[in-house]
Write a protein that holds these residues in place. Structure first.
Motif, PDB file in Angstrom:
ATOM      1  N   LEU A 104       0.844  -1.184   0.000  1.00  0.00           N
ATOM      2  CA  LEU A 104       0.000   0.000   0.000  1.00  0.00           C
ATOM      3  C   LEU A 104       0.882   1.238   0.000  1.00  0.00           C
ATOM      4  O   LEU A 104       1.967   1.241   0.561  1.00  0.00           O
ATOM      5  CB  LEU A 104      -0.888   0.042   1.245  1.00  0.00           C
ATOM      6  N   ARG A 105       0.372   2.292  -0.577  1.00  0.00           N
ATOM      7  CA  ARG A 105       1.011   3.601  -0.474  1.00  0.00           C
ATOM      8  C   ARG A 105      -0.026   4.568   0.079  1.00  0.00           C
ATOM      9  O   ARG A 105      -1.153   4.623  -0.403  1.00  0.00           O
ATOM     10  CB  ARG A 105       1.523   4.077  -1.824  1.00  0.00           C
ATOM     11  N   TYR A 106       0.359   5.298   1.115  1.00  0.00           N
ATOM     12  CA  TYR A 106      -0.561   6.257   1.704  1.00  0.00           C
ATOM     13  C   TYR A 106       0.176   7.568   1.970  1.00  0.00           C
ATOM     14  O   TYR A 106       1.411   7.632   1.932  1.00  0.00           O
ATOM     15  CB  TYR A 106      -1.172   5.701   3.002  1.00  0.00           C
ATOM     16  N   PHE A 107      -0.569   8.621   2.245  1.00  0.00           N
ATOM     17  CA  PHE A 107       0.024   9.931   2.519  1.00  0.00           C
ATOM     18  C   PHE A 107       0.445   9.993   3.986  1.00  0.00           C
ATOM     19  O   PHE A 107      -0.377   9.829   4.882  1.00  0.00           O
ATOM     20  CB  PHE A 107      -0.975  11.049   2.226  1.00  0.00           C
ATOM     21  N   GLU A 108       1.744  10.216   4.221  1.00  0.00           N
ATOM     22  CA  GLU A 108       2.283  10.282   5.580  1.00  0.00           C
ATOM     23  C   GLU A 108       2.872  11.668   5.840  1.00  0.00           C
ATOM     24  O   GLU A 108       3.816  12.078   5.165  1.00  0.00           O
ATOM     25  CB  GLU A 108       3.365   9.205   5.772  1.00  0.00           C
ATOM     26  N   PRO A 109       2.321  12.401   6.812  1.00  0.00           N
ATOM     27  CA  PRO A 109       2.793  13.760   7.069  1.00  0.00           C
ATOM     28  C   PRO A 109       4.166  13.828   7.728  1.00  0.00           C
ATOM     29  O   PRO A 109       4.839  14.860   7.642  1.00  0.00           O
ATOM     30  CB  PRO A 109       1.725  14.347   7.991  1.00  0.00           C
ATOM     31  N   ALA A 110       4.602  12.761   8.421  1.00  0.00           N
ATOM     32  CA  ALA A 110       5.894  12.794   9.100  1.00  0.00           C
ATOM     33  C   ALA A 110       7.024  12.580   8.101  1.00  0.00           C
ATOM     34  O   ALA A 110       6.817  12.181   6.961  1.00  0.00           O
ATOM     35  CB  ALA A 110       5.948  11.737  10.196  1.00  0.00           C
ATOM     36  N   GLY A 111       8.236  12.845   8.571  1.00  0.00           N
ATOM     37  CA  GLY A 111       9.402  12.689   7.720  1.00  0.00           C
ATOM     38  C   GLY A 111       9.967  14.034   7.313  1.00  0.00           C
ATOM     39  O   GLY A 111       9.457  15.091   7.694  1.00  0.00           O
ATOM     40  N   VAL A 112      11.028  14.006   6.532  1.00  0.00           N
ATOM     41  CA  VAL A 112      11.671  15.238   6.074  1.00  0.00           C
ATOM     42  C   VAL A 112      10.673  16.119   5.334  1.00  0.00           C
ATOM     43  O   VAL A 112      10.635  17.340   5.513  1.00  0.00           O
ATOM     44  CB  VAL A 112      12.881  14.908   5.185  1.00  0.00           C
ATOM     45  N   THR A 113       9.864  15.497   4.483  1.00  0.00           N
ATOM     46  CA  THR A 113       8.771  16.197   3.812  1.00  0.00           C
ATOM     47  C   THR A 113       7.537  15.296   3.817  1.00  0.00           C
ATOM     48  O   THR A 113       7.662  14.072   3.705  1.00  0.00           O
ATOM     49  CB  THR A 113       9.126  16.545   2.351  1.00  0.00           C
ATOM     50  N   PRO A 114       6.361  15.869   3.960  1.00  0.00           N
ATOM     51  CA  PRO A 114       5.143  15.058   3.851  1.00  0.00           C
ATOM     52  C   PRO A 114       5.050  14.433   2.462  1.00  0.00           C
ATOM     53  O   PRO A 114       5.453  15.049   1.470  1.00  0.00           O
ATOM     54  CB  PRO A 114       4.027  16.082   4.076  1.00  0.00           C
ATOM     55  N   GLY A 115       4.537  13.234   2.405  1.00  0.00           N
ATOM     56  CA  GLY A 115       4.412  12.583   1.103  1.00  0.00           C
ATOM     57  C   GLY A 115       4.146  11.107   1.229  1.00  0.00           C
ATOM     58  O   GLY A 115       3.843  10.599   2.326  1.00  0.00           O
ATOM     59  N   PRO A 116       4.270  10.371   0.126  1.00  0.00           N
ATOM     60  CA  PRO A 116       3.901   8.953   0.106  1.00  0.00           C
ATOM     61  C   PRO A 116       4.809   8.105   0.994  1.00  0.00           C
ATOM     62  O   PRO A 116       5.999   8.368   1.136  1.00  0.00           O
ATOM     63  CB  PRO A 116       4.083   8.558  -1.370  1.00  0.00           C
ATOM     64  N   MET A 117       4.211   7.077   1.580  1.00  0.00           N
ATOM     65  CA  MET A 117       4.946   6.068   2.353  1.00  0.00           C
ATOM     66  C   MET A 117       4.387   4.710   1.991  1.00  0.00           C
ATOM     67  O   MET A 117       3.170   4.528   1.898  1.00  0.00           O
ATOM     68  CB  MET A 117       4.811   6.329   3.850  1.00  0.00           C
ATOM     69  N   ASP A 118       5.271   3.741   1.769  1.00  0.00           N
ATOM     70  CA  ASP A 118       4.853   2.399   1.390  1.00  0.00           C
ATOM     71  C   ASP A 118       4.768   1.487   2.609  1.00  0.00           C
ATOM     72  O   ASP A 118       5.581   1.578   3.531  1.00  0.00           O
ATOM     73  CB  ASP A 118       5.835   1.791   0.384  1.00  0.00           C
ATOM     74  N   VAL A 119       3.792   0.597   2.578  1.00  0.00           N
ATOM     75  CA  VAL A 119       3.624  -0.415   3.617  1.00  0.00           C
ATOM     76  C   VAL A 119       3.468  -1.760   2.914  1.00  0.00           C
ATOM     77  O   VAL A 119       2.529  -1.958   2.138  1.00  0.00           O
ATOM     78  CB  VAL A 119       2.382  -0.146   4.494  1.00  0.00           C
ATOM     79  N   PHE A 120       4.382  -2.678   3.178  1.00  0.00           N
ATOM     80  CA  PHE A 120       4.345  -3.991   2.555  1.00  0.00           C
ATOM     81  C   PHE A 120       3.520  -4.937   3.421  1.00  0.00           C
ATOM     82  O   PHE A 120       3.584  -4.902   4.649  1.00  0.00           O
ATOM     83  CB  PHE A 120       5.766  -4.519   2.348  1.00  0.00           C
ATOM     84  N   ILE A 121       2.758  -5.789   2.773  1.00  0.00           N
ATOM     85  CA  ILE A 121       1.716  -6.566   3.449  1.00  0.00           C
ATOM     86  C   ILE A 121       1.748  -8.010   2.966  1.00  0.00           C
ATOM     87  O   ILE A 121       2.067  -8.289   1.808  1.00  0.00           O
ATOM     88  CB  ILE A 121       0.327  -5.977   3.147  1.00  0.00           C
ATOM     89  N   HIS A 122       1.410  -8.906   3.860  1.00  0.00           N
ATOM     90  CA  HIS A 122       1.017 -10.254   3.447  1.00  0.00           C
ATOM     91  C   HIS A 122      -0.274 -10.609   4.164  1.00  0.00           C
ATOM     92  O   HIS A 122      -0.351 -10.551   5.395  1.00  0.00           O
ATOM     93  CB  HIS A 122       2.075 -11.307   3.760  1.00  0.00           C
TER      94      HIS A 122
END
Length: 314
Positions: free
Chosen positions: A48-66
């Protein structure tokens, strides 16, 4: 023509509203899998890719799933696994995939990429202080991205359960135990810190990240953290002592805890026990050691799952 203009204006208004919504709530997109619809993630490998406000800049973050084939959103259990300094969430997801199938767990592996969460400051230490060691607002701590990643997966899978087990390997173990100490991990049933390089001590008299000074919770919160189930898992052959395992700038703190990961894990648990005794509070931390194992992600994953998850009441 007037009708056409009104239609265009209406579409522009809808687009603006959607754009605003993306900025306000987590955005989920399936990069691997069949669709973005709730409950429609294919059993197997997805990200999944979702919008994550944390980090150096806000933007996409990936979450790998099974998602195991037998897992059900109505009552299915969740397991969150945190990668090491290599930031290889794909490899870790694949390592834990058979374990997730064995215990029928929805496996969630957030990717704290080097680009978005650079260095030990942003990942291992959670961005609690900046490079000048100045405290950062709690809202900017990396730890909160973990909860948002879990909720993005819950939204995409329809998972009802909002509680989870948390396992971190190496740098992920550093993140996991600090997440417990600084947030209380209220949604986590069990934290497993596996093969961590060094630890933040439950000691408000030492400045963070050596201790909790400057970021310390109230004493009642510290009592709660000491009474929260935490397992420190180390390989008995994980005895390399030629570096400080992600203690950039804090080598003195790490060095006082011991010469290698085994010694530091032992020191951390013993220190926590003394603090619990001083505060006259429950102590729910323990140490387990894997015989004959070094700093191996694959072998430690099997050890942790066999020693812990097989005996839990799933």
């Amino acid at each position: 023509m007037l009708r056409y203009a009104r239609t265009i204006a209406s579409l522009r208004g809808i687009a603006a509203g959607i754009a605003g919504a993306i900025l306000m709530v987590p955005m989920v997109m399936v990069l691997e899998g069949r669709s973005t619809a709730q409950n429609d993630l294919a059993a197997g490998r997805d990200v999944l890719r979702y919008f994550e406000p944390a980090g150096v800049t806000p933007g996409p973050m990936d979450v790998f799933i099974h998602k195991p084939t037998a897992w059900r959103p109505q009552d299915g259990r969740l397991l969150v696994v945190l990668h090491g300094a290599d930031r290889n969430a794909t490899l870790l997801r694949d390592t834990w995939r058979p374990i997730a199938e064995r215990y029928n767990l929805l496996l969630i592996v957030p990717e704290f990429s080097e680009a978005k969460f650079p260095g030990t400051l942003w990942y291992n230490l959670g961005n609690v202080t900046d490079a000048a060691r100045r405290p950062q607002p709690k809202a900017a701590w990396t730890f909160h991205a973990l909860d948002r990643a879990v909720d993005a997966v819950r939204q995409a899978t329809g998972a009802v359960n909002d509680r989870f087990q948390l396992y971190g390997f190496s740098a992920g173990a550093q993140f996991a135990h600090r997440y417990l100490l600084l947030t209380g991990a209220p949604r986590v049933d069990l934290v497993v810190a596996d093969s961590g390089g060094w630890y933040t001590l439950p000691d408000p008299t030492q400045d963070y990240p050596c201790g909790l000074g400057g970021a310390a919770p109230e004493e009642e919160a510290l009592r709660s953290a000491l009474g929260h189930p935490l397992v420190v898992d180390v390989g008995q052959h994980d005895t390399k002592s030629t570096d400080y395992f992600g203690a950039d700038g804090y080598e003195a703190c790490a060095g006082r805890q011991g010469v290698n990961r085994v010694a530091r894990g032992q020191f951390f648990i013993a220190f926590g026990k003394r603090q619990a005794e001083r505060l006259k509070t429950e102590f729910a931390w323990r140490l387990i050691e894997a015989p004959g194992v070094g700093h191996s992600q694959e072998e430690m994953a099997e050890h942790a799952s066999n020693a812990l998850f097989a005996h839990m009441k799933w």
